[in-house]
Design a protein around this motif. Sequence first.
Motif, PDB file in Angstrom:
ATOM      1  N   UNK A 241       3.245  13.251   0.528  1.00 15.65           N
ATOM      2  CA  UNK A 241       2.833  13.467   1.911  1.00 15.65           C
ATOM      3  C   UNK A 241       1.319  13.310   2.048  1.00 15.65           C
ATOM      4  N   UNK A 242       0.884  13.286   3.294  1.00 13.69           N
ATOM      5  CA  UNK A 242      -0.537  13.127   3.602  1.00 13.69           C
ATOM      6  C   UNK A 242      -0.779  11.841   4.364  1.00 13.69           C
ATOM      7  N   UNK A 243      -2.038  11.564   4.676  1.00  9.93           N
ATOM      8  CA  UNK A 243      -2.412  10.295   5.297  1.00  9.93           C
ATOM      9  C   UNK A 243      -2.535   9.256   4.192  1.00  9.93           C
ATOM     10  N   UNK A 244      -1.647   8.260   4.196  1.00 13.88           N
ATOM     11  CA  UNK A 244      -1.507   7.356   3.057  1.00 13.88           C
ATOM     12  C   UNK A 244      -1.795   5.907   3.464  1.00 13.88           C
ATOM     13  N   UNK A 245      -2.433   5.126   2.565  1.00 11.48           N
ATOM     14  CA  UNK A 245      -2.744   3.727   2.883  1.00 11.48           C
ATOM     15  C   UNK A 245      -1.613   2.786   2.486  1.00 11.48           C
ATOM     16  N   UNK A 246      -1.515   1.688   3.214  1.00  7.87           N
ATOM     17  CA  UNK A 246      -0.564   0.619   2.861  1.00  7.87           C
ATOM     18  C   UNK A 246      -1.310  -0.691   3.058  1.00  7.87           C
ATOM     19  N   UNK A 247      -1.394  -1.480   1.991  1.00 10.14           N
ATOM     20  CA  UNK A 247      -2.197  -2.705   2.027  1.00 10.14           C
ATOM     21  C   UNK A 247      -1.370  -3.906   1.598  1.00 10.14           C
ATOM     22  N   UNK A 248      -1.525  -4.997   2.339  1.00  9.68           N
ATOM     23  CA  UNK A 248      -0.874  -6.265   2.017  1.00  9.68           C
ATOM     24  C   UNK A 248      -1.937  -7.357   2.049  1.00  9.68           C
ATOM     25  N   UNK A 249      -1.895  -8.245   1.060  1.00  9.19           N
ATOM     26  CA  UNK A 249      -2.807  -9.386   1.002  1.00  9.19           C
ATOM     27  C   UNK A 249      -1.989 -10.662   1.101  1.00  9.19           C
ATOM     28  N   UNK A 250      -2.443 -11.577   1.943  1.00  7.13           N
ATOM     29  CA  UNK A 250      -1.774 -12.864   2.128  1.00  7.13           C
ATOM     30  C   UNK A 250      -2.696 -13.977   1.626  1.00  7.13           C
TER      31      UNK A 250
ATOM     32  N   UNK B   7      -4.973  -6.850   4.929  1.00  6.01           N
ATOM     33  CA  UNK B   7      -5.006  -5.778   5.928  1.00  6.01           C
ATOM     34  C   UNK B   7      -4.548  -4.472   5.293  1.00  6.01           C
ATOM     35  N   UNK B   8      -5.170  -3.385   5.737  1.00  4.28           N
ATOM     36  CA  UNK B   8      -4.775  -2.044   5.285  1.00  4.28           C
ATOM     37  C   UNK B   8      -4.731  -1.122   6.508  1.00  4.28           C
ATOM     38  N   UNK B   9      -3.620  -0.375   6.594  1.00  3.52           N
ATOM     39  CA  UNK B   9      -3.478   0.647   7.620  1.00  3.52           C
ATOM     40  C   UNK B   9      -2.940   1.916   6.965  1.00  3.52           C
ATOM     41  N   UNK B  10      -3.129   3.028   7.668  1.00  2.79           N
ATOM     42  CA  UNK B  10      -2.670   4.311   7.162  1.00  2.79           C
ATOM     43  C   UNK B  10      -1.441   4.784   7.920  1.00  2.79           C
ATOM     44  N   UNK B  11      -0.594   5.542   7.234  1.00  2.00           N
ATOM     45  CA  UNK B  11       0.574   6.151   7.846  1.00  2.00           C
ATOM     46  C   UNK B  11       0.596   7.619   7.437  1.00  2.00           C
TER      47      UNK B  11
ATOM     48  N   UNK C 186       6.121   9.182   8.737  1.00  3.73           N
ATOM     49  CA  UNK C 186       7.286   9.182   7.871  1.00  3.73           C
ATOM     50  C   UNK C 186       7.482  10.581   7.299  1.00  3.73           C
ATOM     51  N   UNK C 187       8.626  10.779   6.668  1.00  2.89           N
ATOM     52  CA  UNK C 187       8.905  12.010   5.942  1.00  2.89           C
ATOM     53  C   UNK C 187       9.163  11.645   4.486  1.00  2.89           C
ATOM     54  N   UNK C 188       8.729  12.509   3.579  1.00  6.95           N
ATOM     55  CA  UNK C 188       8.974  12.256   2.158  1.00  6.95           C
ATOM     56  C   UNK C 188      10.466  12.011   1.934  1.00  6.95           C
ATOM     57  N   UNK C 189      10.795  10.931   1.252  1.00  5.27           N
ATOM     58  CA  UNK C 189      12.184  10.542   1.026  1.00  5.27           C
ATOM     59  C   UNK C 189      12.649   9.417   1.916  1.00  5.27           C
ATOM     60  N   UNK C 190      11.905   9.113   2.987  1.00  2.44           N
ATOM     61  CA  UNK C 190      12.278   8.016   3.872  1.00  2.44           C
ATOM     62  C   UNK C 190      12.165   6.678   3.145  1.00  2.44           C
ATOM     63  N   UNK C 191      13.111   5.778   3.455  1.00  7.88           N
ATOM     64  CA  UNK C 191      13.055   4.405   2.966  1.00  7.88           C
ATOM     65  C   UNK C 191      12.949   3.480   4.165  1.00  7.88           C
ATOM     66  N   UNK C 192      11.934   2.632   4.184  1.00  6.43           N
ATOM     67  CA  UNK C 192      11.762   1.703   5.307  1.00  6.43           C
ATOM     68  C   UNK C 192      11.402   0.328   4.777  1.00  6.43           C
ATOM     69  N   UNK C 193      11.788  -0.687   5.534  1.00 10.46           N
ATOM     70  CA  UNK C 193      11.378  -2.054   5.257  1.00 10.46           C
ATOM     71  C   UNK C 193      10.209  -2.362   6.189  1.00 10.46           C
TER      72      UNK C 193
ATOM     73  N   UNK D 261       1.315 -10.165  -1.138  1.00  8.74           N
ATOM     74  CA  UNK D 261       1.323  -9.187  -2.214  1.00  8.74           C
ATOM     75  C   UNK D 261       1.072  -7.790  -1.645  1.00  8.74           C
ATOM     76  N   UNK D 262       1.856  -6.813  -2.094  1.00  7.80           N
ATOM     77  CA  UNK D 262       1.682  -5.418  -1.700  1.00  7.80           C
ATOM     78  C   UNK D 262       0.824  -4.705  -2.740  1.00  7.80           C
ATOM     79  N   UNK D 263      -0.167  -3.967  -2.259  1.00  8.35           N
ATOM     80  CA  UNK D 263      -0.995  -3.162  -3.152  1.00  8.35           C
ATOM     81  C   UNK D 263      -0.224  -1.923  -3.589  1.00  8.35           C
ATOM     82  N   UNK D 264       0.048  -1.729  -4.882  1.00  7.77           N
ATOM     83  CA  UNK D 264       0.798  -0.544  -5.324  1.00  7.77           C
ATOM     84  C   UNK D 264       0.008   0.743  -5.036  1.00  7.77           C
ATOM     85  N   UNK D 265       0.700   1.783  -4.632  1.00  2.00           N
ATOM     86  CA  UNK D 265       0.105   3.094  -4.381  1.00  2.00           C
ATOM     87  C   UNK D 265       1.025   4.161  -4.963  1.00  2.00           C
ATOM     88  N   UNK D 266       0.449   5.283  -5.338  1.00  2.48           N
ATOM     89  CA  UNK D 266       1.243   6.352  -5.954  1.00  2.48           C
ATOM     90  C   UNK D 266       2.144   7.051  -4.942  1.00  2.48           C
ATOM     91  N   UNK D 267       1.827   6.923  -3.655  1.00  2.00           N
ATOM     92  CA  UNK D 267       2.585   7.684  -2.666  1.00  2.00           C
ATOM     93  C   UNK D 267       3.925   7.041  -2.327  1.00  2.00           C
TER      94      UNK D 267
END
Length: 933
Positions: A344-353, A362-366, A283-290, A308-314
């Motif tokens: 920017x950077x390698x950032x985590x995204x986590x969702x719990x069901x 699950x958690x993956x990085x983008x 992604x690029x800073x400023x991108x909006x994605x679903x 539930x989405x884990x909140x992150x500062x990025x």
Amino acid sequence: MGIAFGVLIALALMSAGLVWLVSDLFWRASDIIMVVLMALVGLLGLVGVIGLITIAITRKDGRLGAMLGLLPLWFALLLVLIFAADRSDFYPGDWWGIAGIVALCLLPLAFMLRSAGFVLEKRVFPGVAALGMALILMALPLLTLAGGASGRAFSDAVAGLDRDGVMMDEGMVFQMAAPQMMVVEKAVEMEEVVEREAAGSEQPAAGEPPRLRQYFPETMLWLPDEVTDANGALHLEFPVADSITTWRITALASSQDGRLGSATGGLRVFQDFFIDLDLPGSLTVGDEIAVPVGVFNYLPEAQSVRLEVQPERWFELLDEPVKTIEIASADITVVYFRIKALDFGSQPFQVTAYGSRMSDAIRKNVRVFPDGKELRFTVSDKLDPTMPVQEMVQIPADAIPDTQKLIVKIYPGIVSQVVEGLDALLRMPYGCFEQTSSTTYPNILVLDYLKTTKQASPEVQMQAEEYINLGYQRLTTFEVPGDPGDFSLFGNRPADPMLTAYGLQEFGDMSRVYDIDPKLIERIVGWLFARQENDGSWKGVEGFHETSLTRMTDQIQVTAFIVWGLADAGYANDGRTARGVSFLREGVSQVETAYDLGLVANALVAYDIALEGKTTGATDAVLDRLAGMAQKDGEAMYWNAGRETYMGGYGNSAQLESTALAALAFIRAGKHGDTANAALTYLVRNKDSFGTWETTSATVLTLKALIASVKSGAEDADATVTVTLNGGQAKTVEVKPENFDVVQMLVFEDVPPGRESVVDIALSGKGNLMYQVAGSYYLPWDKLPFYPELLSAEELVTIDVTYDRAELAVNDTVGVNVVVTLNEGVAQSAIVDLGLPPGFSVETEDLARLVARYQDTPEDYGYARIERYELTGRQIIIYVSDLTAGQPLEFSYRLRARFPLKAQTPASTAYDYYNPATVGEQTPTTLTVAGGE
């Protein structure tokens, strides 16, 4: 009439039931059901057609005959609509779709009216047959579309999974049915085959925090040097990856008496309920994605799931942080969470069901990139204990905060430079023979050096041999079919004598460290000798390098390159090689440029060393002349090429190639040692920030010269290097004989923008040490015009990338048109690096058709060709040959939107592979994808 009406009701109920069965149950049934249903419909239709044809003929019914005659046209229209709906963006409201459906309904309506006419005439059988035909013509499109739609049901929902309901990401493969154990190709004895079922002890009960899945390697285990016990058994324990898939396990073994064995088995990892993230590659800073979250429920009962989405500062969450859904048994669905990238950077995204029966997390990085252009700078030189180094660096005040980075690299010796060069080469595109050689040949040279000096550890040797094996297999694919022993850049005609000689040299060096097929070398040598002229020379041919680009058809240059390859491959004693040497010695006086003289010098040195172990007087005279063409640059020396090089290099890249050729000839001959060292100094100073020398050709020649300079023995180093930034805290590097081959890197991230920074480097001790100060930062795209000194004064390549629309919906396709124009000269091998926007997939059939089209061009085709393409997570790399000024290359392809977003495309560039300074860039474009949420 009553019987006909009853049959009508029965057929209608049967058709409705059939359509419901297919559309609602097909996705969880076998393909056999669909085949059986379609066969029954087809059989019923065939009986009805035969019956109606018989009636039309016997009764001479013209109206019925005309209707039957329209059946082929009706089926043709049905196929066209199915194909169009599958290949383009179709929605029920589209006018052409409505018109097609209305046209399809006309013939069934005609059969229904004719059926009513037969019933009024009290002709029950013809009436029932015509009515049945009408119902079949109405049911057939529904069956076809229902089958196709159901097969794509989850794909259309998530718009990020493929059309067959398969999700592939980081080694994971999810299918609509539970994954099946892979078939074991050979019997294999294992301690255990793990199967993590959902009901296993590791799975938490409902309401408990689920185990977080975050380990998704592409290769789960790689053990190349394990040893069995005395009984031949090997027991391993290793962590199983979190991917829901079936892993393929392959075991290769060799016994002490030389016997070989192999076996393959399956390792199934599965649980009855799980979720998956379909994150874009970057992604690029400023991108909006679903972000689509796939929810897979293979439990025997339905359950309620809270996501539930884990909140992150990025990122900023533009959606509800919690969503609840009901999911049926054996069902798959998707839930979207819309976010905006902030950092920017390698950032985590986590969702719990949290499920009412079972849960998952699950958690993956983008990778998120800054919104700007990356700019790099570098300076290199040797270290001297008597002369401390002071380098000035400056980063613009407008640089994006926290993107600036400064790295000081300390090279204890030549091998450390070579090893870094190998890592950098692996990041370069490698679509043709020469580019593939660039990632293979240096490994051959390094392994040969380490074996000669007895420094090769088992781990290093194993890794080098793995790279060589992969390179060897790929290189052999460029042998021109139907003409054994000759090679071309892409394996197509015409063959290239000089490239074939380069391959001979490479395969000959490879044979010293790796087992290759000796018949391959024999084929190459046989092909080259078959092309030798009566006077011992070789000529260039009409083809990729010699005429349309570098004009290298002169017999001196071509003969020198081929003699060099033959001598190094062990054919110096062959009389035909000697005839080539005689031709060179007689004609060397005609050589005027440093590049050509460097080729001749290396050919004569290789021949003399192979025969006598030392150079002759005639060869020494050539070396003296070559040394006299050097130009001084302080303590360094370089050679102006005086022409384009064999691979089309000019300017600075040609100068690097010529300097490396001269240094290599002097070092191998053991002559002009001071001049050779000055040439190496120049090469070290001109190392770029990636650890290479601009082009693959210049890099390989430089690495050969560097390795040759230390091949007589190990390097001696015992020193301390101290590096200070702006007089602040000092960082120290200790260099000892045991780490002489390791690049030492010191990273400074607190470089202040907007003012000059000072890097001080001091050396104490002994050793042949070198340094490099390399930095990088991002500058916003809208600030670039204010810094013209950071950009090329003249754009030598123009690339124009346009999208036929900037706003579209999920699963829509957008057309991309590309025009690449070279503003001067010729680029024999150009790279078009097209930015791939996040959340889009490439319609690869478009690119495949482009490659196929250019493969059919005649040999004398005088325009640019698209040779091949490659896809990465963020790029489409197009390999182009013969890009000529005044002859723009234009092509198109399509991208398909996978999920909702508003995001930037990465920048697109086009450049001459062998002259990277010849480059053009297209700034990013913003695309918006709606729907699907």
